[in-house]
Scaffold this active site. Sequence first.
Site, PDB file in Angstrom:
ATOM      1  N   HIS A   1      -5.922 -38.802   9.994  1.00 34.51           N
ATOM      2  CA  HIS A   1      -4.989 -39.816   9.490  1.00 34.51           C
ATOM      3  C   HIS A   1      -4.393 -40.639  10.640  1.00 34.51           C
ATOM      4  O   HIS A   1      -4.233 -41.856  10.540  1.00 34.51           O
ATOM      5  CB  HIS A   1      -3.832 -39.155   8.736  1.00 34.51           C
ATOM      6  CG  HIS A   1      -4.227 -38.483   7.458  1.00 34.51           C
ATOM      7  ND1 HIS A   1      -4.935 -39.121   6.461  1.00 34.51           N
ATOM      8  CD2 HIS A   1      -3.989 -37.224   6.998  1.00 34.51           C
ATOM      9  CE1 HIS A   1      -5.114 -38.292   5.449  1.00 34.51           C
ATOM     10  NE2 HIS A   1      -4.557 -37.134   5.760  1.00 34.51           N
TER      11      HIS A   1
ATOM     12  N   GLU B   1      -4.970 -33.937  10.459  1.00 36.61           N
ATOM     13  CA  GLU B   1      -3.917 -34.930  10.674  1.00 36.61           C
ATOM     14  C   GLU B   1      -4.343 -36.002  11.670  1.00 36.61           C
ATOM     15  O   GLU B   1      -3.930 -37.156  11.559  1.00 36.61           O
ATOM     16  CB  GLU B   1      -2.635 -34.246  11.128  1.00 36.61           C
ATOM     17  CG  GLU B   1      -2.049 -33.254  10.130  1.00 36.61           C
ATOM     18  CD  GLU B   1      -1.836 -33.861   8.750  1.00 36.61           C
ATOM     19  OE1 GLU B   1      -1.600 -35.083   8.658  1.00 36.61           O
ATOM     20  OE2 GLU B   1      -1.914 -33.108   7.757  1.00 36.61           O
TER      21      GLU B   1
END
Length: 435
Positions: free
Chosen positions: A27, A24
């Site tokens: 991202h 994550e």
Amino acid sequence: MNWLYLVGIIIFLVGLMFSIALHEIGHLVPAKLFGVKVTQYMVGFGSTVWSRRKGDTEYGIKWIPFGGYIRMIGMLPPRPGDDPNKVRSTATGPFQGLIESARDAAQEEVRPGDEDRVFYRKKWWQKVIIMSGGPLMNFVLAFVFFAILLVGIGLPVRAPIVSPDTNTCVIPISEQRNECKPTDQLTPAAQAGLKPGDHLVSLGGQKIGSWDDATRLIRSHGAGPVALGIVRDGKAMTLNVTLIAQDRPNPQDPKKIDKNVGFLGVLPAEVMQRQSLGQVVGYMGEVTARVAGSLVNLPEKMVGVWHAAFSGEKRDPEGPVGVVGAGRMGGEILSSDLLSDEQKIAFFVNLLAGFNLAIGMFNLIPLLPMDGGHVAGGLWEGIKRAYAKVMRRPEPRYVDIAKVLPLTYVVAIVMVIMAGLLVYADLINPLRLTG
């Protein structure tokens, strides 16, 4: 339940959470770098265990450690004719939460001043970088874990060292047994006084650098006396051995029998041999090719999982394994009495490396709700804009991924069914590593 088994499961889950968190971040960092407003960064699903807000973003951990997500505003462009300074609500249907992997998160609205911070308005290459950042992070983690495994620990290889499992008698290949009989002939190795731990270094004056070298030299020599150089307890010595002729399986094709080849009568010991950093690239390439093949054959593999779950068939060692199954492997590894501490660490590192590689490749499948679906959308937008520029046409609108939501729903449902089947199979008929 063995407490080591439970600890093994926990260690794997911690490693999994660490991998998800970095996925994550892959991202999050480019999203913030390119000015996208990120309202949530969460590791796990379900109820929030802990969270803290810093700036625009709430950072937190949730109870179920089987995934994670970041929530970016403006994933969907407005409908034609809508106010371009607003975006469609991200919760447009009962399955939209599957696309964003945030079923229980609060709906975020675009506030005044956020119009240029929505995802859909970013350049196509920025979208590609943002959405491919997660899988790329998994690939980096896989490489790091493989490097730790190969360079720091090593791979198990057959070494030209006499194994303690070596038999002292000649057992004909036609007899399916491992125990010696009183009437069996002693092997040339036993007659010459070879002992477990002896390191074979030469045969007939020719150097032995690997077990393959030893096999080739012994077999090609045939029956007859020969000088065997060994190292025992750090001391070099030479033994005079008399090889005999035997029918033995071909090393490359065990179904094929080599007739009357030279026979010494020793088994190789398995040792951990460290590899170079360059070999990590080749090793990861080989594993990547196998994972890619498994993804291509995933529907067929899932049929095998179905039969294993409901018909009791044996699990395919090359078949898919869910998080539950991988966790059980972690417990099995740590609680095993058949593995050394070094082997247990190697198994764990290899398990995490393989899982990261599989997660990264699966997420790049060009279908929503996977990251690859958004990457494909960004690339398609780039192609459309480049074509319009070359043909001197008006700049096209942003790619509207909402148009493929019906397919997204189907893919999401299939993913849920597959995940449920894997969990059931991993509980009822798990894939075991140590028998």
